[in-house]
Design a protein around this motif. Structure first.
Motif: not given
Length: 125
Positions: A1-20
């Motif tokens: 599960w940890s790898a999936l958590h990291m992938l999803i959080h990377g998507g959240v952080a990346g998309a949020a960072g690019l919105v900014i």
């Protein structure tokens, strides 16, 4: 599960960072942010509602949801997960999209802070 958590959080952080950082394409990144926030909340739900195979796993979930850090955990879910998802359902200007992106980043920080800390609070013996 940890790898999936990291992938999803990377998507959240990346998309949020690019919105900014790239406001001229923020609508595209906002859609990706919405999709990854849904994934994040589904993973959190699976983590707290499923029965864990070990007593320590169940104790960690108990500490996350009812322990001393549970307010931080629920703040992250509510204000960093559900609120941004709800706001992303509307047509937002760039300033509000940036606010939503910051909320999402704070949300994953809060939930992961508690998710990582809770198992460390369980006595080893």
């Amino acid at each position: 599960w940890s790898a999936l958590h990291m992938l999803i959080h990377g998507g959240v952080a990346g998309a949020a960072g690019l919105v900014i950082l790239v406001p001229e394409h923020s609508n595209v990144w906002a859609q990706i942010l919405l999709i990854t926030l849904v994934g994040h909340l589904l993973l959190v739900a699976m983590e707290i509602f499923r029965r864990h195979p070990t007593a320590d796993g169940n104790a960690a979930v108990e500490k996350m949801t009812k322990g001393s850090s549970s307010r931080v955990f629920y703040f992250g879910i509510g204000f960093g997960g559900f609120l941004p998802m709800g706001l992303l359902g509307f047509e937002l200007g760039n300033i509000l999209l940036i606010f939503v992106a910051v909320l999402a980043l704070v949300g994953i920080y809060c939930t992961e802070f508690v998710r990582i800390r809770a198992p460390q609070l369980i006595p080893l013996s």
